[in-house]
Design an enzyme around this catalytic site. Sequence first.
Site, PDB file in Angstrom:
ATOM      1  CG  ASP A  76      69.955  -3.535  51.147  1.00 44.56           C
ATOM      2  OD1 ASP A  76      69.000  -4.199  51.878  1.00 44.56           O
ATOM      3  OD2 ASP A  76      70.615  -2.570  51.852  1.00 44.56           O
ATOM      4  CG  HIS A  77      68.042  -9.446  52.790  1.00 43.44           C
ATOM      5  ND1 HIS A  77      69.036  -8.993  53.667  1.00 43.44           N
ATOM      6  CD2 HIS A  77      67.034  -9.796  53.484  1.00 43.44           C
ATOM      7  CE1 HIS A  77      68.317  -8.839  55.242  1.00 43.44           C
ATOM      8  NE2 HIS A  77      67.205  -9.477  54.840  1.00 43.44           N
ATOM      9  CG  HIS A 117      68.720  -4.006  55.574  1.00 42.94           C
ATOM     10  ND1 HIS A 117      69.486  -4.329  54.639  1.00 42.94           N
ATOM     11  CD2 HIS A 117      68.953  -4.738  56.595  1.00 42.94           C
ATOM     12  CE1 HIS A 117      69.918  -5.498  54.575  1.00 42.94           C
ATOM     13  NE2 HIS A 117      69.774  -5.511  55.921  1.00 42.94           N
TER      14      HIS A 117
HETATM   15  C1  BG6 Z   1      70.875  -8.520  58.018  1.00 40.15           C
HETATM   16  C2  BG6 Z   1      71.209  -8.013  59.403  1.00 40.15           C
HETATM   17  O1  BG6 Z   1      71.212  -7.962  57.129  1.00 40.15           O
HETATM   18  O2  BG6 Z   1      69.259  -8.352  58.173  1.00 40.15           O
HETATM   19  C3  BG6 Z   1      70.620  -8.978  60.467  1.00 40.15           C
HETATM   20  O3  BG6 Z   1      72.372  -8.418  59.459  1.00 40.15           O
HETATM   21  C4  BG6 Z   1      69.043  -8.927  60.633  1.00 40.15           C
HETATM   22  O4  BG6 Z   1      71.198  -8.529  61.897  1.00 40.15           O
HETATM   23  C5  BG6 Z   1      68.604  -9.348  59.381  1.00 40.15           C
HETATM   24  O5  BG6 Z   1      68.635  -9.856  61.758  1.00 40.15           O
HETATM   25  C6  BG6 Z   1      66.978  -8.735  59.279  1.00 40.15           C
HETATM   26  O6  BG6 Z   1      66.617  -9.296  58.048  1.00 40.15           O
HETATM   27  P1  BG6 Z   1      65.063  -9.699  57.972  1.00 40.15           P
HETATM   28  O7  BG6 Z   1      64.754  -9.998  56.610  1.00 40.15           O
HETATM   29  O8  BG6 Z   1      64.777 -10.849  58.962  1.00 40.15           O
HETATM   30  O9  BG6 Z   1      64.414  -8.641  58.307  1.00 40.15           O
END
Ligand code: BG6
Length: 495
Positions: A190-191, A253
Site C-alpha cells: 500500500d504505497h 489507503h
Molecule cells: C493509487 C490509485 O493507488 O493511488 C490511483 O490506484 C491514485 O487511482 C493513486 O491516483 C494516488 O496516489 P498518490 O501517491 O498520487 O496520492
Amino acid sequence: MNTVIMNNVNTSSCVFVIFGGTGDLAHRKLIPALYNLKYQDLLPSGFAIAAVGRKDKTDEEYRNEAYNSVKKYARFEISEDLWNDFCRRIFYKKLDFTRAEGYFGLNEFLSGIDSELQTEGNRVYYLATAPGNFEIIADNLHAANMAGNALKPWQRVVIEKPFGSSLASARQLNRKISDVFGEENVYRIDHYLGKEMVQSIMGLRFFNTLFEPLWSNKYIDNIQISSCETIGIENRGEYYEKTGALGDMVQNHMLQILALLAMEPPTSFNAEAIRDEKVKVLASIKEFTSGSVARNVVLGQYAEGEAGGRKIAGYRQERRVSPDSQTETFAALKIELDNPRWKGVPFYIRTGKRLAAKKTDIVIELKPSGAQVPNLIVIKIQPKEELFIRFNTKKPGIHGKICPVKMTYCQKCEICEAENNSPEAYEKLIIDVINGDQFLFTRWDGVEKSWSFIEKIKALKEEGKCSLSFYRPGTWGPEAAEHLPERDGRHWWNL
Ligand code: BG6
C-alpha cells in the site's frame, strides 16, 4: 539513544525478480527506486535485478531502457561509476509467465545470477503484472519449486494493489498466495504506508507527551482525512469501472491512515504488534446498514466540465467506461468506531478524482475551548509534507483580542510539480522487503476487514440505498459531501 519504529530483520543478498519488467510500474517506480537505494548505498552487496517480460529483448537493450527510466524518474543524478555497477546487475529474461514450462528455465537463469553475483539463492518476486496474472504466477513458481521452501534461501513475494477486486476475489487470491509462500513472506503493497508523513503518524503519537494525552474522545472533536486528486482516471477505465473510488482508495489507503490514527499503543514496535493494533481498529468500524448508509456515505461521479481553463470529459465519456456507468469517482464517508477511545468522534474521510486540488491531509479538530476558532493539528502528507498546530493566542496590541496562530514543522516545503512522493515511498517499501520487515505492509486479516466494510456499502448501493450524485470537475465533489459534516455542525477544512 534513537528509538526506531521498525526492525531491520534480515538484510541479505538477493535477486529482485520483477514480473512485468517491461511495464510502466517497473520503469517509472521500481527501477528508479532501486537506483536511488543504490545511490544511498542501501542495497546489499550481493544484489541483482532480473526483469521478466514477454517481449524479446537483450540484457543490453533492457539496460539502456533502465538508464532512461533512471534518468527521467530517479531523484538522484546518474553517476557513471555507480551506474556501471548498478547496470551490470540488471538482467532480462523473456518469459510467458502464464505457462508453467518456462519456469524451469527461469530458475536456471536465476541460479546463474547467484553464481555470478553472490545473491545466495534468495528471491524477491515482485508481481508488477496485471492483477489477473498473480495467481498463475504463484502456481507456476510453486510447481517449479521456486517458492514455499524452507527459510534459507528465502523467497518473498510483493503484491501490488489491488489485492482482489472484491472480498471474494481477495479471499481467493490470498488463499493461493499464502498457500504458496506463507503469510510471513507476503508483502502487500500500500504505497501510502511508504509516504513520509504517513510513516510519521506513529512517531508523532507515541513519542510525544504533547500529543498522546489528547488522542481520544476526551479532547478530539472529529478527524478528517482527505485525499483529493485533480487527475481523472487516466486510461484505466477497465480497472476503475470494477473498483470505483471505494475500492481504489478507501479500502486501502484511506482506511490504513485511519487505522494508524486510531490504533492503541502497540505492546512493542514490531510488525506483528503494530499490525495487531491496526486490525483491531478496522474491526471496530461500525458497519453501515440500509438505515444509516444514506446519511453517512456520499458517492459522486465527475460530469463533463471545465477545470484550469480546459474542457474536461466526464467520467462516462472516458475510454472503456460504460456510458451509463454508476461507478463512483468520489466518496465521502462519516465513519464511527465502536470502541471506548473513539466513542462519539466522527472520522470524515473523502477522496475523489477531478477535484479542486491535489492534496492528501489529515485534520484533527480539538473540542471547542471557548475561543471562536478550534485548535487543530494538521498533518499534510502531500504535495507538501508538514505538520502544523493551530492554537489561539493574544493578538499583539492593547485590545487583548484572541486570535488563531499557526506553528509549523515543515518537512518538505517546496512543492515541485514534477516530483511526487511515490518514488521515495517505493524506496522505503523495497528496502523493507529486502530486510524482511513487514511493518509497512498490510496483513491479510486487515485487508479482509476493510474489504468487507467496503462490500457492504457497495451492496447497499446496488440495492438503491445510497445514490450517486454528479459533480463538476475542479470542485470539492458533490454538494451532498459538504452536508456530511455540516449536518453535525462542522465543516471540511480545506487548509
Ligand atoms: C493509487 C490509485 O493507488 O493511488 C490511483 O490506484 C491514485 O487511482 C493513486 O491516483 C494516488 O496516489 P498518490 O501517491 O498520487 O496520492
